[in-house]
Enzyme design. Structure first.
Site, PDB file in Angstrom:
ATOM      1  N   HIS A  76      15.625 -23.887 -14.205  1.00 22.47           N
ATOM      2  CA  HIS A  76      15.186 -24.861 -13.076  1.00 22.47           C
ATOM      3  C   HIS A  76      14.083 -23.735 -12.448  1.00 22.47           C
ATOM      4  O   HIS A  76      14.466 -22.647 -11.942  1.00 22.47           O
ATOM      5  CB  HIS A  76      16.317 -25.189 -12.064  1.00 22.47           C
ATOM      6  CG  HIS A  76      17.217 -26.137 -12.534  1.00 22.47           C
ATOM      7  ND1 HIS A  76      17.693 -27.036 -11.741  1.00 22.47           N
ATOM      8  CD2 HIS A  76      17.366 -26.894 -13.817  1.00 22.47           C
ATOM      9  CE1 HIS A  76      18.406 -27.931 -12.638  1.00 22.47           C
ATOM     10  NE2 HIS A  76      18.008 -28.062 -13.650  1.00 22.47           N
ATOM     11  N   TYR A 204      19.114 -29.866  -2.086  1.00 18.52           N
ATOM     12  CA  TYR A 204      19.956 -29.341  -0.756  1.00 18.52           C
ATOM     13  C   TYR A 204      19.603 -30.281   0.454  1.00 18.52           C
ATOM     14  O   TYR A 204      18.365 -30.483   0.453  1.00 18.52           O
ATOM     15  CB  TYR A 204      19.648 -28.109  -0.362  1.00 18.52           C
ATOM     16  CG  TYR A 204      20.087 -26.839  -1.378  1.00 18.52           C
ATOM     17  CD1 TYR A 204      21.398 -26.512  -1.336  1.00 18.52           C
ATOM     18  CD2 TYR A 204      19.520 -26.611  -2.411  1.00 18.52           C
ATOM     19  CE1 TYR A 204      21.924 -25.620  -2.040  1.00 18.52           C
ATOM     20  CE2 TYR A 204      19.745 -25.555  -3.478  1.00 18.52           C
ATOM     21  CZ  TYR A 204      21.158 -25.169  -3.288  1.00 18.52           C
ATOM     22  OH  TYR A 204      21.792 -24.235  -4.128  1.00 18.52           O
ATOM     23  N   PRO A 296      29.273 -20.791  -0.304  1.00 16.36           N
ATOM     24  CA  PRO A 296      28.691 -21.143  -1.432  1.00 16.36           C
ATOM     25  C   PRO A 296      27.232 -21.420  -1.570  1.00 16.36           C
ATOM     26  O   PRO A 296      26.579 -21.276  -2.596  1.00 16.36           O
ATOM     27  CB  PRO A 296      29.667 -22.211  -2.071  1.00 16.36           C
ATOM     28  CG  PRO A 296      30.358 -22.739  -0.846  1.00 16.36           C
ATOM     29  CD  PRO A 296      30.552 -21.721   0.100  1.00 16.36           C
ATOM     30  N   LYS A 300      25.659 -17.636  -4.565  1.00 22.09           N
ATOM     31  CA  LYS A 300      25.753 -16.040  -4.746  1.00 22.09           C
ATOM     32  C   LYS A 300      26.809 -15.570  -5.286  1.00 22.09           C
ATOM     33  O   LYS A 300      26.734 -14.399  -5.810  1.00 22.09           O
ATOM     34  CB  LYS A 300      25.092 -15.552  -3.669  1.00 22.09           C
ATOM     35  CG  LYS A 300      23.703 -15.976  -3.105  1.00 22.09           C
ATOM     36  CD  LYS A 300      22.802 -15.302  -4.021  1.00 22.09           C
ATOM     37  CE  LYS A 300      21.091 -15.737  -3.955  1.00 22.09           C
ATOM     38  NZ  LYS A 300      20.794 -16.148  -5.335  1.00 22.09           N
ATOM     39  N   TYR A 387      16.445 -16.497  -3.514  1.00 18.14           N
ATOM     40  CA  TYR A 387      17.589 -17.538  -4.381  1.00 18.14           C
ATOM     41  C   TYR A 387      17.367 -17.359  -5.796  1.00 18.14           C
ATOM     42  O   TYR A 387      18.476 -17.311  -6.472  1.00 18.14           O
ATOM     43  CB  TYR A 387      16.602 -19.076  -4.176  1.00 18.14           C
ATOM     44  CG  TYR A 387      17.682 -20.209  -4.783  1.00 18.14           C
ATOM     45  CD1 TYR A 387      18.317 -20.941  -3.778  1.00 18.14           C
ATOM     46  CD2 TYR A 387      17.737 -20.432  -5.893  1.00 18.14           C
ATOM     47  CE1 TYR A 387      19.069 -21.809  -4.137  1.00 18.14           C
ATOM     48  CE2 TYR A 387      18.775 -21.324  -6.468  1.00 18.14           C
ATOM     49  CZ  TYR A 387      19.211 -22.325  -5.592  1.00 18.14           C
ATOM     50  OH  TYR A 387      20.307 -23.305  -6.188  1.00 18.14           O
TER      51      TYR A 387
HETATM   52  P1  FAD Z   1      37.467 -14.784  -9.741  1.00 18.06           P
HETATM   53  O1  FAD Z   1      36.570 -15.829 -10.568  1.00 18.06           O
HETATM   54  O2  FAD Z   1      38.206 -15.267  -8.570  1.00 18.06           O
HETATM   55  O3  FAD Z   1      38.222 -14.044 -10.946  1.00 18.06           O
HETATM   56  C1  FAD Z   1      39.702 -13.535 -10.568  1.00 18.06           C
HETATM   57  C2  FAD Z   1      40.670 -13.363 -11.450  1.00 18.06           C
HETATM   58  O4  FAD Z   1      41.912 -12.391 -11.099  1.00 18.06           O
HETATM   59  C3  FAD Z   1      41.149 -14.726 -11.740  1.00 18.06           C
HETATM   60  O5  FAD Z   1      41.170 -15.259 -13.141  1.00 18.06           O
HETATM   61  C4  FAD Z   1      42.740 -14.780 -10.989  1.00 18.06           C
HETATM   62  O6  FAD Z   1      43.532 -15.588 -11.880  1.00 18.06           O
HETATM   63  C5  FAD Z   1      43.103 -13.187 -11.473  1.00 18.06           C
HETATM   64  N1  FAD Z   1      43.859 -12.723 -10.598  1.00 18.06           N
HETATM   65  C6  FAD Z   1      44.295 -12.679  -9.216  1.00 18.06           C
HETATM   66  N2  FAD Z   1      45.117 -11.923  -8.749  1.00 18.06           N
HETATM   67  C7  FAD Z   1      45.608 -11.263  -9.939  1.00 18.06           C
HETATM   68  C8  FAD Z   1      46.866 -10.560 -10.422  1.00 18.06           C
HETATM   69  N3  FAD Z   1      47.573 -10.194  -9.079  1.00 18.06           N
HETATM   70  N4  FAD Z   1      46.965  -9.953 -11.311  1.00 18.06           N
HETATM   71  C9  FAD Z   1      46.086 -10.522 -12.448  1.00 18.06           C
HETATM   72  N5  FAD Z   1      45.201 -11.346 -12.275  1.00 18.06           N
HETATM   73  C10 FAD Z   1      45.002 -11.658 -10.888  1.00 18.06           C
HETATM   74  N6  FAD Z   1      30.307 -19.651  -6.268  1.00 18.06           N
HETATM   75  C11 FAD Z   1      29.267 -20.107  -6.318  1.00 18.06           C
HETATM   76  O7  FAD Z   1      28.012 -19.404  -6.281  1.00 18.06           O
HETATM   77  N7  FAD Z   1      29.008 -21.624  -6.220  1.00 18.06           N
HETATM   78  C12 FAD Z   1      30.150 -22.450  -6.107  1.00 18.06           C
HETATM   79  O8  FAD Z   1      29.877 -23.505  -6.170  1.00 18.06           O
HETATM   80  C13 FAD Z   1      31.389 -21.873  -6.006  1.00 18.06           C
HETATM   81  N8  FAD Z   1      32.367 -22.597  -6.046  1.00 18.06           N
HETATM   82  C14 FAD Z   1      33.560 -21.917  -5.838  1.00 18.06           C
HETATM   83  C15 FAD Z   1      34.693 -22.473  -5.769  1.00 18.06           C
HETATM   84  C16 FAD Z   1      36.037 -22.052  -5.413  1.00 18.06           C
HETATM   85  C17 FAD Z   1      37.423 -22.973  -5.339  1.00 18.06           C
HETATM   86  C18 FAD Z   1      36.424 -20.528  -5.515  1.00 18.06           C
HETATM   87  C19 FAD Z   1      37.287 -20.018  -5.276  1.00 18.06           C
HETATM   88  C20 FAD Z   1      35.198 -19.922  -5.664  1.00 18.06           C
HETATM   89  C21 FAD Z   1      33.651 -20.640  -5.763  1.00 18.06           C
HETATM   90  N9  FAD Z   1      32.503 -19.639  -5.789  1.00 18.06           N
HETATM   91  C22 FAD Z   1      31.428 -20.383  -6.088  1.00 18.06           C
HETATM   92  C23 FAD Z   1      32.686 -18.362  -6.023  1.00 18.06           C
HETATM   93  C24 FAD Z   1      32.621 -17.967  -7.379  1.00 18.06           C
HETATM   94  O9  FAD Z   1      33.067 -18.644  -8.327  1.00 18.06           O
HETATM   95  C25 FAD Z   1      32.999 -16.361  -7.313  1.00 18.06           C
HETATM   96  O10 FAD Z   1      32.486 -15.740  -6.777  1.00 18.06           O
HETATM   97  C26 FAD Z   1      33.375 -15.841  -8.768  1.00 18.06           C
HETATM   98  O11 FAD Z   1      34.333 -16.682  -9.237  1.00 18.06           O
HETATM   99  C27 FAD Z   1      33.743 -14.324  -8.588  1.00 18.06           C
HETATM  100  O12 FAD Z   1      34.427 -13.964  -9.718  1.00 18.06           O
HETATM  101  P2  FAD Z   1      35.287 -12.885  -9.822  1.00 18.06           P
HETATM  102  O13 FAD Z   1      35.438 -12.540 -11.308  1.00 18.06           O
HETATM  103  O14 FAD Z   1      35.054 -11.569  -8.965  1.00 18.06           O
HETATM  104  O15 FAD Z   1      36.688 -13.494  -9.532  1.00 18.06           O
HETATM  105  C1  DHB Z   2      26.367 -25.157  -7.196  1.00 17.45           C
HETATM  106  C2  DHB Z   2      27.138 -24.504  -5.966  1.00 17.45           C
HETATM  107  C3  DHB Z   2      26.148 -23.954  -5.057  1.00 17.45           C
HETATM  108  O1  DHB Z   2      26.765 -23.234  -4.259  1.00 17.45           O
HETATM  109  C4  DHB Z   2      24.752 -23.978  -5.123  1.00 17.45           C
HETATM  110  O2  DHB Z   2      24.386 -23.391  -4.152  1.00 17.45           O
HETATM  111  C5  DHB Z   2      24.131 -24.581  -5.921  1.00 17.45           C
HETATM  112  C6  DHB Z   2      24.661 -25.110  -7.133  1.00 17.45           C
HETATM  113  C7  DHB Z   2      27.000 -25.774  -8.143  1.00 17.45           C
HETATM  114  O3  DHB Z   2      28.289 -25.630  -8.023  1.00 17.45           O
HETATM  115  O4  DHB Z   2      26.368 -26.463  -8.919  1.00 17.45           O
END
Ligand code: FAD
Ligand code: DHB
Length: 396
Positions: A76, A204, A296, A300, A387
């Site tokens: 995009h 948005y 979100p 980022k 962005y």
């Molecule tokens: P995570 O993806 O959270 O991975 C952490 C992992 O550690 C998980 O698999 C968990 O099960 C595991 N874990 C936790 N505790 C333990 C333990 N004690 N022992 C072993 N394993 C453990 N970001 C965006 O940019 N856009 C979005 O739309 C968006 N939507 C989101 C919706 C939700 C519901 C959530 C929770 C987050 C969202 N985010 C979004 C944020 C984005 O998904 C996260 O920033 C990203 O997943 C970060 O990756 P990570 O690997 O740091 O953590």
């Molecule tokens: C999505 C989530 C976001 O927070 C965003 O800014 C753009 C896209 C998504 O889940 O597709």
């Protein structure tokens, strides 16, 4: 008797941060074991982020896990902003020469789990870490549970990639951490449905009833969000109620093209900004949501998890290749510079688009800000630069 196994880098969490780190280290001959609390099915089924910055895609390519991304990812070159009865496009490509890639976090996670397992990598699913111990000394240990038994993973370093609710950060004495937090009084209600997206690019929306976002996962799968109350529940929303509310908030040109359908998933995401400093403690390093989360808006979170891993992987590779510790020492301050840069953007962008009570003054300010953003070359460039993703710092 507690069973103890050993590896070079013990990783807690098989989210994007843990998986990417594990694979990048594997490619340099560094051995890791990932401990994951949930089952593989659970991890692969979670619906989360959907927009990759070029830096994240570049890291996936460096890890050699890019085949499906290159085939199915949608590039995009801009986004649209709808406000005050107008819809204006900001062209990232024209402003920065770069774009973003729409590719679901779910797909990225699936690709990396498969790649780790194909390469003989070790991911222990359903093995929750309970605590990290002795991380100030020569040999840190992760205490974890497997099949109901307590076991230990002994390692040179521990990477806490276990998300916001993980145990790595909790293993650090509270007085050694500085926490920064901002909680918003609203949340996002998201729907995923197998219907064609309303537009080729994301929209948005700042609307008097609240924020809305039109996103997608593919040409046939859409992801939409609407602002809801922080204490709202998925059970309060039927599919029809969601689509009706979305229709109210979208510009007429989008409503005309909106195709609705049955939900594949519906979830509520709270909005919060959080940073824990520092991100390293002796031989324990935090990466991704374990150290920081942001609202979100602007997508980022996942990209920041990837940039932490960029710095941490380089620091660990320099240690194993040349016994250098200087990059490990600089990891926290370097990663945090980019964290605060992204938080700044996410909070500003959240403030620009959401409804904060009924304050007309705030709404007028948002309209002025949006009008400036979509008419000024300089403001458009600043937005686009953030962005598509701030650059990684040189780290070698
Ligand atoms: P995570 O993806 O959270 O991975 C952490 C992992 O550690 C998980 O698999 C968990 O099960 C595991 N874990 C936790 N505790 C333990 C333990 N004690 N022992 C072993 N394993 C453990 N970001 C965006 O940019 N856009 C979005 O739309 C968006 N939507 C989101 C919706 C939700 C519901 C959530 C929770 C987050 C969202 N985010 C979004 C944020 C984005 O998904 C996260 O920033 C990203 O997943 C970060 O990756 P990570 O690997 O740091 O953590
Ligand atoms: C999505 C989530 C976001 O927070 C965003 O800014 C753009 C896209 C998504 O889940 O597709």
């Amino acid at each position: 008797m507690t069973k103890t196994i050993r590896t070079q880098v013990g990783i807690i969490g098989s989210g994007p941060a843990g998986l990417l780190l594990s694979h990048l280290l594997h490619q340099q001959g560094i051995e890791t074991i990932i401990l994951e609390r949930q089952s593989r099915e659970h991890v692969e089924g979670r619906i989360r982020a959907g927009v990759l910055e070029q830096g994240t895609a570049w890291l996936m390519r460096e890890a050699g896990v890019n085949e499906r991304l290159d085939r199915e990812g949608l590039v995009h070159d801009g986004v649209s902003l709808a406000f005050g009865g107008r819809m204006e496009r900001i062209d990232f490509k024209a402003h920065t020469g770069k774009g973003v890639i729409v590719y679901g976090q779910t797909e990225m996670t699936r690709d990396f789990i498969q790649a780790r397992l194909d390469a003989g990598g070790s991911i222990e699913f359903e093995a929750p870490a309970l605590a990290v111990e002795d991380y100030r000394t020569g040999s840190p240990r992760i205490v974890y549970q497997k099949n109901g038994e307590t076991q230990e993973l002994s390692c040179d370093f521990v990477a806490g990639c276990d998300g916001f609710h993980g145990v790595a950060r909790e293993s650090i004495p509270a007085e050694q951490l500085t926490l920064y937090e901002k909680v918003y009084p609203f949340a996002w209600l998201g729907i995923l449905a197998d219907v064609p997206p309303v537009n080729d690019e994301l929209i948005y929306v700042n609307h008097e009833r609240g924020f809305a976002l039109c996103s997608m996962r593919s040409h046939t799968r859409s992801r939409y969000y609407i602002q809801c109350s922080f204490d709202d529940k998925v059970e309060n929303w039927s599919d029809d109620a969601f689509w009706d509310e979305l229709r109210c908030r979208l510009p007429p040109s989008a409503v005309e093209k909106l195709v609705t359908g049955q939900r594949l998933e519906m979830s509520i995401t709270p909005l919060r900004g959080f940073v824990a400093e520092p991100m390293s403690f002796g031989k324990l390093f935090l990466a991704g949501d374990a150290a920081h989360i942001m609202p979100p808006t602007g997508a980022k979170g996942l990209n920041l998890a990837a940039s932490d891993v960029f710095y941490l992987s380089r620091a660990l590779i320099a240690y194993y290749a040349e016994k250098r510790t200087d990059l490990l020492d600089r990891y926290s301050e370097t990663a945090l510079r980019r964290v605060w840069g992204s938080i700044r953007f996410s909070l500003w962008y959240t403030g620009l688009l959401h409804k904060f009570g009924d304050d007309p003054f705030n709404h007028r300010l948002q309209m002025a800000d949006l009008a400036y953003l979509t008419s000024s070359e300089a403001a458009g460039t600043a937005f686009a630069e953030n962005y598509v993703g701030l650059p990684f710092e040189k780290f070698e």
